[in-house]
Design a protein around this motif. Structure first.
Motif, PDB file in Angstrom:
ATOM      1  N   GLN A   1      -7.383  -1.043  -8.572  1.00 12.80           N
ATOM      2  CA  GLN A   1      -8.094  -0.140  -9.414  1.00 12.80           C
ATOM      3  C   GLN A   1      -9.778  -0.573  -9.644  1.00 12.80           C
ATOM      4  O   GLN A   1     -10.447   0.467  -9.595  1.00 12.80           O
ATOM      5  CB  GLN A   1      -7.512   0.015 -10.830  1.00 12.80           C
ATOM      6  CG  GLN A   1      -6.102   0.908 -10.859  1.00 12.80           C
ATOM      7  CD  GLN A   1      -5.658   1.107 -12.179  1.00 12.80           C
ATOM      8  OE1 GLN A   1      -5.443   0.086 -13.087  1.00 12.80           O
ATOM      9  NE2 GLN A   1      -5.364   2.403 -12.606  1.00 12.80           N
ATOM     10  N   SER A   2      -9.874  -1.901  -9.605  1.00 15.38           N
ATOM     11  CA  SER A   2     -10.859  -2.234 -10.169  1.00 15.38           C
ATOM     12  C   SER A   2     -12.120  -2.156  -8.839  1.00 15.38           C
ATOM     13  O   SER A   2     -13.018  -2.200  -8.799  1.00 15.38           O
ATOM     14  CB  SER A   2     -11.320  -3.707 -10.618  1.00 15.38           C
ATOM     15  OG  SER A   2     -10.381  -4.710  -9.716  1.00 15.38           O
ATOM     16  N   SER A   3     -11.213  -2.160  -7.577  1.00 16.74           N
ATOM     17  CA  SER A   3     -12.008  -2.182  -6.500  1.00 16.74           C
ATOM     18  C   SER A   3     -12.392  -0.854  -5.879  1.00 16.74           C
ATOM     19  O   SER A   3     -13.096  -0.434  -5.009  1.00 16.74           O
ATOM     20  CB  SER A   3     -11.185  -2.588  -5.344  1.00 16.74           C
ATOM     21  OG  SER A   3     -10.109  -1.946  -4.761  1.00 16.74           O
ATOM     22  N   LEU A   4     -12.086   0.366  -6.720  1.00 16.49           N
ATOM     23  CA  LEU A   4     -12.267   1.725  -6.178  1.00 16.49           C
ATOM     24  C   LEU A   4     -13.951   1.985  -6.391  1.00 16.49           C
ATOM     25  O   LEU A   4     -14.290   1.537  -7.373  1.00 16.49           O
ATOM     26  CB  LEU A   4     -11.557   2.636  -7.071  1.00 16.49           C
ATOM     27  CG  LEU A   4     -10.110   2.850  -6.982  1.00 16.49           C
ATOM     28  CD1 LEU A   4      -9.250   3.445  -7.775  1.00 16.49           C
ATOM     29  CD2 LEU A   4      -9.987   3.224  -5.297  1.00 16.49           C
ATOM     30  N   ASP A   5     -14.387   2.796  -5.528  1.00 11.23           N
ATOM     31  CA  ASP A   5     -15.722   3.166  -5.771  1.00 11.23           C
ATOM     32  C   ASP A   5     -15.831   4.589  -5.938  1.00 11.23           C
ATOM     33  O   ASP A   5     -15.560   5.360  -5.187  1.00 11.23           O
ATOM     34  CB  ASP A   5     -16.701   2.639  -4.455  1.00 11.23           C
ATOM     35  CG  ASP A   5     -18.080   3.084  -4.657  1.00 11.23           C
ATOM     36  OD1 ASP A   5     -18.551   3.665  -5.335  1.00 11.23           O
ATOM     37  OD2 ASP A   5     -18.908   2.563  -3.671  1.00 11.23           O
ATOM     38  N   PHE A   6     -16.035   5.078  -7.104  1.00  5.93           N
ATOM     39  CA  PHE A   6     -15.616   6.511  -7.590  1.00  5.93           C
ATOM     40  C   PHE A   6     -17.158   7.092  -6.817  1.00  5.93           C
ATOM     41  O   PHE A   6     -16.938   8.317  -6.795  1.00  5.93           O
ATOM     42  CB  PHE A   6     -15.741   6.519  -9.119  1.00  5.93           C
ATOM     43  CG  PHE A   6     -14.555   6.215  -9.337  1.00  5.93           C
ATOM     44  CD1 PHE A   6     -13.344   6.850  -9.373  1.00  5.93           C
ATOM     45  CD2 PHE A   6     -14.267   4.923 -10.222  1.00  5.93           C
ATOM     46  CE1 PHE A   6     -12.022   6.377  -9.937  1.00  5.93           C
ATOM     47  CE2 PHE A   6     -13.152   4.250 -10.415  1.00  5.93           C
ATOM     48  CZ  PHE A   6     -11.970   5.044 -10.529  1.00  5.93           C
TER      49      PHE A   6
ATOM     50  N   ILE B   1     -11.067  11.173  -3.712  1.00  6.13           N
ATOM     51  CA  ILE B   1     -10.023  10.191  -3.165  1.00  6.13           C
ATOM     52  C   ILE B   1      -9.777   9.254  -3.841  1.00  6.13           C
ATOM     53  O   ILE B   1      -8.763   8.569  -4.279  1.00  6.13           O
ATOM     54  CB  ILE B   1     -10.310   9.899  -1.780  1.00  6.13           C
ATOM     55  CG1 ILE B   1     -10.105  10.822  -0.572  1.00  6.13           C
ATOM     56  CG2 ILE B   1      -9.381   8.704  -1.362  1.00  6.13           C
ATOM     57  CD1 ILE B   1     -10.725  10.660   0.798  1.00  6.13           C
ATOM     58  N   ALA B   2     -11.125   8.541  -4.519  1.00  8.69           N
ATOM     59  CA  ALA B   2     -11.078   7.303  -5.367  1.00  8.69           C
ATOM     60  C   ALA B   2     -10.533   7.851  -6.785  1.00  8.69           C
ATOM     61  O   ALA B   2      -9.511   6.900  -7.107  1.00  8.69           O
ATOM     62  CB  ALA B   2     -12.221   6.903  -5.710  1.00  8.69           C
ATOM     63  N   GLY B   3     -10.683   8.923  -7.218  1.00  9.54           N
ATOM     64  CA  GLY B   3      -9.877   9.300  -8.348  1.00  9.54           C
ATOM     65  C   GLY B   3      -8.497   9.482  -8.139  1.00  9.54           C
ATOM     66  O   GLY B   3      -7.635   8.966  -9.119  1.00  9.54           O
ATOM     67  N   ASP B   4      -8.158  10.130  -7.180  1.00 11.52           N
ATOM     68  CA  ASP B   4      -6.577  10.395  -6.683  1.00 11.52           C
ATOM     69  C   ASP B   4      -5.944   9.059  -6.504  1.00 11.52           C
ATOM     70  O   ASP B   4      -4.911   8.752  -7.290  1.00 11.52           O
ATOM     71  CB  ASP B   4      -6.363  11.214  -5.508  1.00 11.52           C
ATOM     72  CG  ASP B   4      -6.850  12.496  -5.720  1.00 11.52           C
ATOM     73  OD1 ASP B   4      -7.183  13.195  -6.807  1.00 11.52           O
ATOM     74  OD2 ASP B   4      -6.988  13.183  -4.725  1.00 11.52           O
ATOM     75  N   LEU B   5      -6.614   8.126  -6.052  1.00 10.92           N
ATOM     76  CA  LEU B   5      -5.803   6.711  -5.986  1.00 10.92           C
ATOM     77  C   LEU B   5      -5.925   5.928  -7.264  1.00 10.92           C
ATOM     78  O   LEU B   5      -4.830   5.364  -7.732  1.00 10.92           O
ATOM     79  CB  LEU B   5      -6.720   5.765  -4.877  1.00 10.92           C
ATOM     80  CG  LEU B   5      -6.656   5.975  -3.587  1.00 10.92           C
ATOM     81  CD1 LEU B   5      -7.801   5.519  -2.568  1.00 10.92           C
ATOM     82  CD2 LEU B   5      -5.265   5.913  -3.212  1.00 10.92           C
ATOM     83  N   PHE B   6      -6.825   6.131  -8.142  1.00 12.64           N
ATOM     84  CA  PHE B   6      -6.788   5.597  -9.591  1.00 12.64           C
ATOM     85  C   PHE B   6      -5.815   6.227 -10.247  1.00 12.64           C
ATOM     86  O   PHE B   6      -4.946   5.510 -10.896  1.00 12.64           O
ATOM     87  CB  PHE B   6      -7.997   5.751 -10.229  1.00 12.64           C
ATOM     88  CG  PHE B   6      -8.226   5.470 -11.622  1.00 12.64           C
ATOM     89  CD1 PHE B   6      -8.644   3.903 -11.781  1.00 12.64           C
ATOM     90  CD2 PHE B   6      -7.712   5.918 -12.631  1.00 12.64           C
ATOM     91  CE1 PHE B   6      -8.644   3.356 -12.983  1.00 12.64           C
ATOM     92  CE2 PHE B   6      -7.858   5.225 -13.997  1.00 12.64           C
ATOM     93  CZ  PHE B   6      -8.166   4.175 -14.278  1.00 12.64           C
ATOM     94  N   GLN B   7      -5.449   7.417 -10.275  1.00 11.51           N
ATOM     95  CA  GLN B   7      -4.329   8.248 -10.955  1.00 11.51           C
ATOM     96  C   GLN B   7      -2.994   7.731 -10.387  1.00 11.51           C
ATOM     97  O   GLN B   7      -1.920   7.508 -10.858  1.00 11.51           O
ATOM     98  CB  GLN B   7      -4.368   9.761 -10.843  1.00 11.51           C
ATOM     99  CG  GLN B   7      -5.613  10.421 -11.551  1.00 11.51           C
ATOM    100  CD  GLN B   7      -5.411  11.841 -11.415  1.00 11.51           C
ATOM    101  OE1 GLN B   7      -4.918  12.284 -10.724  1.00 11.51           O
ATOM    102  NE2 GLN B   7      -6.416  12.408 -12.329  1.00 11.51           N
ATOM    103  N   LEU B   8      -2.880   7.408  -8.904  1.00 12.07           N
ATOM    104  CA  LEU B   8      -1.507   7.035  -8.379  1.00 12.07           C
ATOM    105  C   LEU B   8      -1.281   5.542  -8.994  1.00 12.07           C
ATOM    106  O   LEU B   8      -0.203   5.347  -9.338  1.00 12.07           O
ATOM    107  CB  LEU B   8      -1.595   7.101  -6.637  1.00 12.07           C
ATOM    108  CG  LEU B   8      -0.755   6.422  -6.274  1.00 12.07           C
ATOM    109  CD1 LEU B   8       0.864   6.833  -6.524  1.00 12.07           C
ATOM    110  CD2 LEU B   8      -0.830   6.160  -4.778  1.00 12.07           C
ATOM    111  N   TYR B   9      -2.358   4.750  -8.911  1.00 12.98           N
ATOM    112  CA  TYR B   9      -2.275   3.395  -9.266  1.00 12.98           C
ATOM    113  C   TYR B   9      -2.004   3.260 -10.957  1.00 12.98           C
ATOM    114  O   TYR B   9      -1.197   2.378 -11.348  1.00 12.98           O
ATOM    115  CB  TYR B   9      -3.759   2.382  -9.230  1.00 12.98           C
ATOM    116  CG  TYR B   9      -3.936   2.346  -7.715  1.00 12.98           C
ATOM    117  CD1 TYR B   9      -2.919   2.369  -6.849  1.00 12.98           C
ATOM    118  CD2 TYR B   9      -5.356   2.159  -7.344  1.00 12.98           C
ATOM    119  CE1 TYR B   9      -3.654   2.214  -5.202  1.00 12.98           C
ATOM    120  CE2 TYR B   9      -5.585   2.017  -5.948  1.00 12.98           C
ATOM    121  CZ  TYR B   9      -4.843   2.247  -5.059  1.00 12.98           C
ATOM    122  OH  TYR B   9      -5.087   2.112  -3.793  1.00 12.98           O
ATOM    123  N   GLU B  10      -2.738   4.231 -11.562  1.00  8.11           N
ATOM    124  CA  GLU B  10      -2.161   4.313 -12.952  1.00  8.11           C
ATOM    125  C   GLU B  10      -0.867   4.870 -13.490  1.00  8.11           C
ATOM    126  O   GLU B  10      -0.124   4.353 -14.169  1.00  8.11           O
ATOM    127  CB  GLU B  10      -3.025   5.472 -13.692  1.00  8.11           C
ATOM    128  CG  GLU B  10      -3.051   5.268 -15.043  1.00  8.11           C
ATOM    129  CD  GLU B  10      -3.440   3.836 -15.870  1.00  8.11           C
ATOM    130  OE1 GLU B  10      -3.223   3.779 -17.216  1.00  8.11           O
ATOM    131  OE2 GLU B  10      -3.965   3.087 -15.214  1.00  8.11           O
TER     132      GLU B  10
END
Length: 130
Positions: A66-71, A77-86
């Protein structure tokens, strides 16, 4: 202090394993997360206690991802990955608290799909080994 020490050891093990490209760091993190989620899902399905080391590994891996995502660069895509990780984090914590309805197997499958996609794009983003 112990968290910082653990992170240092983790970073040290990445260096020892020859993980020096950012793609590889994410790949190893996804691989470990998938493994820990699978172990946790199996324990939950068998009505056994969750192995604390895999709870900790999963939560640490999710934090790293989550902390490596560059929004800014990653956009939707970053937002979708964040939601999946969450989603995965929520269900790990739900299972750890002993609440019903933890969807660890579903989280493991979803993260496994991301791992597979990440592996497939590796050849496109990493320079060839000489």
């Amino acid at each position: 202090m112990s968290f910082a020490r653990a992170r240092y050891r983790q970073a040290e093990s990445f260096a020892q394993d020859g993980v020096n490209h950012p793609h590889d760091v994410v790949f190893v993190t996804l691989k470990e997360l998938t493994r820990s989620l699978s172990v946790l899902a199996a324990a939950l399905d068998q009505d056994r206690a969750l192995p604390a080391d895999h709870v900790n590994r999963a939560l640490t891996a999710l934090y790293i991802l989550q902390s490596s995502l560059d929004f800014e660069a990653g956009g939707d895509i970053a937002g979708d990955l964040f939601q999946l990780y969450e989603f995965a984090r929520f269900h790990v914590l739900k299972a750890w608290r002993g609440e019903d309805g933890a969807r660890l197997a579903e989280a493991a499958l979803a993260i496994g799909d991301i791992l597979q996609a990440w592996q497939e794009i590796g050849a496109q983003v990493k320079p060839p080994v000489a």
